[in-house]
Write a protein that holds these residues in place. Structure first.
Motif, PDB file in Angstrom:
ATOM      1  N   ILE A 129       0.828  -1.204   0.000  1.00 16.76           N
ATOM      2  CA  ILE A 129       0.000   0.000   0.000  1.00 16.76           C
ATOM      3  C   ILE A 129       0.864   1.257   0.000  1.00 16.76           C
ATOM      4  N   PHE A 130       1.889   1.258   0.852  1.00 14.85           N
ATOM      5  CA  PHE A 130       2.797   2.397   0.956  1.00 14.85           C
ATOM      6  C   PHE A 130       3.480   2.657  -0.386  1.00 14.85           C
ATOM      7  N   THR A 131       3.944   1.605  -1.027  1.00 13.10           N
ATOM      8  CA  THR A 131       4.633   1.736  -2.309  1.00 13.10           C
ATOM      9  C   THR A 131       3.712   2.293  -3.381  1.00 13.10           C
ATOM     10  N   SER A 132       2.487   1.793  -3.425  1.00 15.94           N
ATOM     11  CA  SER A 132       1.528   2.265  -4.422  1.00 15.94           C
ATOM     12  C   SER A 132       1.237   3.756  -4.250  1.00 15.94           C
ATOM     13  N   GLN A 133       1.075   4.180  -3.010  1.00 19.67           N
ATOM     14  CA  GLN A 133       0.805   5.595  -2.739  1.00 19.67           C
ATOM     15  C   GLN A 133       1.985   6.475  -3.093  1.00 19.67           C
ATOM     16  N   ARG A 134       3.179   6.060  -2.711  1.00 18.47           N
ATOM     17  CA  ARG A 134       4.371   6.863  -2.976  1.00 18.47           C
ATOM     18  C   ARG A 134       4.670   6.950  -4.471  1.00 18.47           C
ATOM     19  N   ALA A 135       4.492   5.851  -5.160  1.00 17.60           N
ATOM     20  CA  ALA A 135       4.796   5.840  -6.594  1.00 17.60           C
ATOM     21  C   ALA A 135       3.755   6.613  -7.396  1.00 17.60           C
ATOM     22  N   GLY A 136       2.538   6.699  -6.859  1.00 12.09           N
ATOM     23  CA  GLY A 136       1.463   7.385  -7.571  1.00 12.09           C
ATOM     24  C   GLY A 136       1.321   8.835  -7.191  1.00 12.09           C
ATOM     25  N   SER A 137       0.501   9.102  -6.184  1.00 12.67           N
ATOM     26  CA  SER A 137       0.175  10.486  -5.827  1.00 12.67           C
ATOM     27  C   SER A 137       1.358  11.264  -5.259  1.00 12.67           C
ATOM     28  N   GLY A 141      10.201   7.774  -6.790  1.00 11.45           N
ATOM     29  CA  GLY A 141      10.735   6.638  -7.514  1.00 11.45           C
ATOM     30  C   GLY A 141      11.042   5.455  -6.625  1.00 11.45           C
ATOM     31  N   ARG A 142      11.285   4.320  -7.263  1.00 16.22           N
ATOM     32  CA  ARG A 142      11.437   3.067  -6.542  1.00 16.22           C
ATOM     33  C   ARG A 142      12.617   3.041  -5.564  1.00 16.22           C
ATOM     34  N   MET A 143      13.692   3.711  -5.895  1.00 18.28           N
ATOM     35  CA  MET A 143      14.858   3.673  -5.014  1.00 18.28           C
ATOM     36  C   MET A 143      14.609   4.415  -3.706  1.00 18.28           C
ATOM     37  N   LEU A 144      13.938   5.557  -3.792  1.00 20.68           N
ATOM     38  CA  LEU A 144      13.605   6.305  -2.582  1.00 20.68           C
ATOM     39  C   LEU A 144      12.547   5.566  -1.770  1.00 20.68           C
ATOM     40  N   ILE A 145      11.582   4.973  -2.457  1.00 19.94           N
ATOM     41  CA  ILE A 145      10.530   4.226  -1.765  1.00 19.94           C
ATOM     42  C   ILE A 145      11.127   3.058  -1.000  1.00 19.94           C
ATOM     43  N   ARG A 146      12.053   2.361  -1.627  1.00 17.32           N
ATOM     44  CA  ARG A 146      12.714   1.232  -0.944  1.00 17.32           C
ATOM     45  C   ARG A 146      13.411   1.711   0.325  1.00 17.32           C
ATOM     46  N   GLN A 147      14.097   2.835   0.224  1.00 16.11           N
ATOM     47  CA  GLN A 147      14.793   3.394   1.385  1.00 16.11           C
ATOM     48  C   GLN A 147      13.804   3.739   2.503  1.00 16.11           C
ATOM     49  N   ALA A 159      10.278  -5.513   1.096  1.00 16.57           N
ATOM     50  CA  ALA A 159      10.447  -4.245   0.380  1.00 16.57           C
ATOM     51  C   ALA A 159      10.689  -4.508  -1.103  1.00 16.57           C
ATOM     52  N   ALA A 160      11.543  -5.478  -1.406  1.00 20.06           N
ATOM     53  CA  ALA A 160      11.851  -5.812  -2.809  1.00 20.06           C
ATOM     54  C   ALA A 160      10.608  -6.283  -3.541  1.00 20.06           C
ATOM     55  N   GLU A 161       9.785  -7.098  -2.876  1.00 20.49           N
ATOM     56  CA  GLU A 161       8.558  -7.603  -3.496  1.00 20.49           C
ATOM     57  C   GLU A 161       7.595  -6.456  -3.805  1.00 20.49           C
ATOM     58  N   ALA A 165       6.428  -4.648  -7.744  1.00 25.67           N
ATOM     59  CA  ALA A 165       5.031  -4.515  -8.187  1.00 25.67           C
ATOM     60  C   ALA A 165       4.726  -3.150  -8.790  1.00 25.67           C
ATOM     61  N   ILE A 166       5.676  -2.220  -8.739  1.00 27.44           N
ATOM     62  CA  ILE A 166       5.445  -0.898  -9.310  1.00 27.44           C
ATOM     63  C   ILE A 166       5.284  -1.009 -10.831  1.00 27.44           C
ATOM     64  N   ASP A 167       4.248  -0.398 -11.349  1.00 29.40           N
ATOM     65  CA  ASP A 167       4.003  -0.374 -12.791  1.00 29.40           C
ATOM     66  C   ASP A 167       5.008   0.568 -13.446  1.00 29.40           C
ATOM     67  N   PRO A 168       5.880   0.064 -14.335  1.00 25.62           N
ATOM     68  CA  PRO A 168       6.889   0.919 -14.969  1.00 25.62           C
ATOM     69  C   PRO A 168       6.290   2.110 -15.710  1.00 25.62           C
ATOM     70  N   ASP A 169       5.148   1.886 -16.357  1.00 30.18           N
ATOM     71  CA  ASP A 169       4.500   2.973 -17.099  1.00 30.18           C
ATOM     72  C   ASP A 169       4.015   4.063 -16.146  1.00 30.18           C
ATOM     73  N   MET A 170       3.452   3.646 -15.017  1.00 32.35           N
ATOM     74  CA  MET A 170       2.979   4.616 -14.034  1.00 32.35           C
ATOM     75  C   MET A 170       4.155   5.399 -13.455  1.00 32.35           C
ATOM     76  N   GLU A 171       5.243   4.709 -13.196  1.00 38.53           N
ATOM     77  CA  GLU A 171       6.425   5.374 -12.642  1.00 38.53           C
ATOM     78  C   GLU A 171       6.981   6.394 -13.631  1.00 38.53           C
ATOM     79  N   ARG A 172       7.034   6.002 -14.897  1.00 36.45           N
ATOM     80  CA  ARG A 172       7.543   6.895 -15.929  1.00 36.45           C
ATOM     81  C   ARG A 172       6.648   8.120 -16.076  1.00 36.45           C
ATOM     82  N   GLU A 173       5.346   7.909 -16.094  1.00 38.70           N
ATOM     83  CA  GLU A 173       4.411   9.026 -16.232  1.00 38.70           C
ATOM     84  C   GLU A 173       4.493   9.974 -15.029  1.00 38.70           C
TER      85      GLU A 173
END
Length: 233
Positions: A129-137, A141-147, A159-161, A165-173
């Motif tokens: 849930i945390f990853t989805s929120q951070r990557a979206g709204s 990026g994934r490296m900061l979220i992992r930290q 954390a790796a799992e 699950a981050i959608d690359p297209d969503m991250e890029r957008e």
């Protein structure tokens, strides 16, 4: 609990002289020992009922230790539930919070175990849930979220799992949107502005490939794109 005055001779036993509410602490009561002006302990009303701590009741030293232990567990669980009421927490966050309340390690561990068994804390779900929120709204990026996950006590495998699950297209957008928003506020020559933008996106945890795509979107001319080679290093 001891029931009669005939037991008074037992070492360490005492009779409760009075029970009084603790002001400004809802649901807690002072227990007074016969012959003493200061309370021998304070307990939650649940302990009062469970152990029948009424005036003239008798308490042994063994009873007292058990009551204190059970009241500590009750207090820890209640505090943890209140802490969870604000927002979801990781097990480590719960443990750190209870440690600040000066609870002993065993009580903290037991409380965290109980919360996990009741599914009130679940680090794997929290990480997703945390990853989805951070990557979206939050456009991170994934490296900061992992930290951030590791800082909150999430295990490396969980954390790796979650990161996978981050959608690359969503991250890029999200990176492109952040870059477009940031670009007008950057000062300096064109190359310096690009460098500042790249640094901004990198600090937000985006991988170099995503940073490159975001920069290309902002710097649309071929001349602009010629200055991006340094990101390959």
């Amino acid at each position: 609990m001891l029931s009669g005055p005939g037991e008074e001779a037992l070492a360490g036993a005492f009779r409760i002289s009075s029970v009084e509410k603790v002001r400004k602490q809802r649901g807690r009561y002072f227990i007074y020992r016969e012959g003493q002006e200061e309370p021998v302990l304070s307990v939650h009303e649940d302990m009062l009922i469970r152990f029948r701590l009424l005036k003239d009741a008798w308490v042994t030293e063994e009873d007292l230790r058990l009551i204190e232990t059970e009241d500590g567990r009750h207090r820890a669980y209640s505090q943890a539930i209140a802490y969870l009421g604000a927002k979801p927490r990781t097990r480590k966050e719960i443990e750190r919070y209870l440690a600040r309340k000066e609870l002993d390690e065993e009580t903290i561990r037991e409380t965290a175990d109980r919360l996990e068994s009741e599914r009130l804390i679940d680090d794997a779900d929290y990480a997703k849930i945390f990853t989805s929120q951070r990557a979206g709204s939050h456009a991170k990026g994934r490296m900061l979220i992992r930290q951030e996950l590791i800082q909150r006590g999430i295990g490396k495998s969980e954390a790796a799992e979650a990161i996978e699950a981050i959608d690359p297209d969503m991250e890029r957008e999200a990176a492109i949107k952040a870059a477009v928003k940031r670009w007008p506020s950057l000062k300096g020559e064109l190359r310096e502005r690009r460098r500042k933008l790249a640094q901004f996106l990198t600090r937000r945890g985006y991988p170099s490939g995503v940073v490159r795509e975001a920069l290309k979107t902002v710097a649309t001319s071929q001349e602009d794109n010629d200055g991006l080679d340094w990101l390959d290093n």
